[in-house]
Design an enzyme around this catalytic site. Structure first.
Site, PDB file in Angstrom:
ATOM      1  N   HIS A   1      -6.122  -7.548  -0.481  1.00  0.00           N
ATOM      2  CA  HIS A   1      -6.365  -6.134  -0.809  1.00  0.00           C
ATOM      3  C   HIS A   1      -5.573  -5.732  -2.042  1.00  0.00           C
ATOM      4  CE1 HIS A   1      -6.782  -6.607   3.621  1.00  0.00           C
ATOM      5  NE2 HIS A   1      -7.929  -5.998   3.367  1.00  0.00           N
TER       6      HIS A   1
ATOM      7  N   ASP B   1      -4.161 -13.006   3.569  1.00  0.00           N
ATOM      8  CA  ASP B   1      -5.373 -12.510   4.222  1.00  0.00           C
ATOM      9  C   ASP B   1      -6.644 -12.790   3.421  1.00  0.00           C
ATOM     10  OD1 ASP B   1      -4.449 -10.690   2.352  1.00  0.00           O
ATOM     11  OD2 ASP B   1      -4.462  -8.964   3.706  1.00  0.00           O
TER      12      ASP B   1
ATOM     13  N   ASP C   1      -2.443 -10.778  -2.323  1.00  0.00           N
ATOM     14  CA  ASP C   1      -2.988 -10.303  -1.050  1.00  0.00           C
ATOM     15  C   ASP C   1      -4.482 -10.014  -1.264  1.00  0.00           C
ATOM     16  OD1 ASP C   1      -1.959  -8.777   1.703  1.00  0.00           O
ATOM     17  OD2 ASP C   1      -3.705  -7.792   0.802  1.00  0.00           O
TER      18      ASP C   1
ATOM     19  N   HIS D   1       0.819  -1.229   0.000  1.00  0.00           N
ATOM     20  CA  HIS D   1       0.000   0.000   0.000  1.00  0.00           C
ATOM     21  C   HIS D   1       0.849   1.274   0.000  1.00  0.00           C
ATOM     22  CE1 HIS D   1      -3.567  -2.377   0.467  1.00  0.00           C
ATOM     23  NE2 HIS D   1      -3.199  -2.865   1.635  1.00  0.00           N
TER      24      HIS D   1
END
Ligand code: SP5
Ligand code: ZN
Length: 365
Positions: free
Chosen positions: A215, A303, A213, A178
């Site tokens: 996200h 995740d 991931d 991120h």
């Protein structure tokens, strides 16, 4: 065989690059909708993954410290300088005592129109807002040292692959995908995967970052958005369905300028399980093969697993093993970089399953 030697066949044989300094980052929670809540990106995550890889037999490597010159291949010097000085400045400005805030937290944000590009506020209380895009990514005494250690792990794993290793795993923590060229957030400070990707372009190689991931890796996307030699391809929960990072990760984000066609987002509906998730991973892997990548960086977040507290996807251990095998089928030098994964009881085993799936497909060199 000596009693101290393992009688168990290693399940993972690729090098595991790891630094204990990564445990020094103690975010001590996160501020969400203005409230300090317990954080999920805790040091215990990294220790759990370390222990699972030790048990699986992966040989550990210490990283070589990455310097500013390598960091500046993917980050603005202003961001690096800010992260380096933020904690000391916060302490010296007295915020630990008045108002009694024990972590660096932004309170204003440099949105377009609010701030001239590049403006850094004089007030230490306002400075975080020049770089942070959320209030959940707190800075404490060990944060910068841990972030540099994580970046060093990624960079060292990349060097191993450039030097001929078939694959290497970097146990990065804090995670990185991120963090953008000049921003941080989402529990990420420095972009480990981007650093690895830039490093493996050595010799003019075309590099694909495969981000699995849960996200979207908005930072990695931003860093490479205009580059034609790095393909960013991500499978993640649909930001349009209300999920972090909210502002990016949509299917119509395809790159810009020279980078048009080198960004691929495959958003999935909340609740997606192995079948849909693996179909999306297979789509991304096919695109990477079609694009003629020479080397691969995998942003390996775990995740997307069922009952992870940070995502609504429902992937199993078998799913991670199958994803590892799909990546392995590309037959290219591969750097695995740890991203998220927050179920302390399962995340170590999920990482092992992914790496094991990759090596099984490769016939364990
Ligand atoms: C690296 C990585 O996986 N970063 C993802 C961080 C996502 N954090 C999103 C947080 C959204 C708010 N969660 C609050 C939970 C309250 N129960
Ligand atoms: Zn994540």
């Amino acid at each position: 065989m000596l009693a101290s030697q393992s009688l168990v066949t290693p399940r993972v044989t690729m090098p595991h690059v790891w630094s204990e300094a990564q445990l020094l980052h103690e975010p001590a929670g996160e501020v969400w909708v203005g409230v300090r809540i317990p954080g999920t990106e805790v040091p215990e995550r990294a220790a759990a993954i370390r222990d699972a890889l030790d048990a699986a037999g992966a040989p550990r490597h210490e990283p070589l410290a990455v310097g500013p010159q390598a960091l500046e291949t993917v980050h603005d010097p202003d961001l690096i300088g800010y992260l380096e000085s933020a904690w000391r400045d916060w302490v010296e400005s007295g915020y630990l005592v008045e108002p009694g805030q024990d972590r660096v937290v932004p309170y204003v944000f440099a949105l377009p129109g609010v701030a001239a590009p590049g403006r850094i506020p004089a007030a230490v209380s306002a400075r975080a807002g020049a770089f942070a895009f959320d209030t959940m990514t707190l800075i404490g005494p060990g944060t910068f040292q841990a972030a540099v250690a994580a970046a060093s792990c990624a960079h060292t794993a990349a060097r191993l692959v450039v030097d001929g290793a078939d694959a290497a795993y970097a146990g990065c923590r804090p995670p990185g995908h991120h963090a953008g060229r000049r921003f941080f957030g989402g529990s990420c400070y420095l972009n480990n995967a981007a650093l690895a990707a830039d490093a493996v372009t050595a010799g003019g190689a075309r590099v694909a970052v495969i981000d699995i991931d849960a996200h979207h890796g908005n930072g990695t996307q931003e860093i490479f958005y205009e580059r034609s030699d790095v393909l960013y391809a991500s499978v993640h929960v649909d930001p349009g369905a209300g999920w972090f990072p909210h502002f990016a990760g949509f299917a119509d984000e395809v790159g810009t300028g020279a980078g048009v066609g080198t960004n691929l987002n495959v958003p999935l509906a909340p609740g997606a399980a192995d079948q849909e998730w693996l179909a999306a991973v297979a789509e991304v892997v096919a695109a990477v093969a079609e694009w003629n990548a020479d080397r691969i960086v995998v942003s390996l977040g775990v995740d997307a697993a069922g009952e992870d507290p940070e995502s609504p996807l429902d992937v199993t251990g078998d799913g991670y093993a199958a994803a590892g095998a799909l990546v392995g089928s590309l037959g290219m030098g591969t750097v695995f970089v740890q991203e998220g994964g927050y179920r302390l009881d399962t995340l170590g085993e999920l990482v092992v399953r992914a790496l094991e799936g990759f090596e099984r497909e490769r016939g364990r060199p």
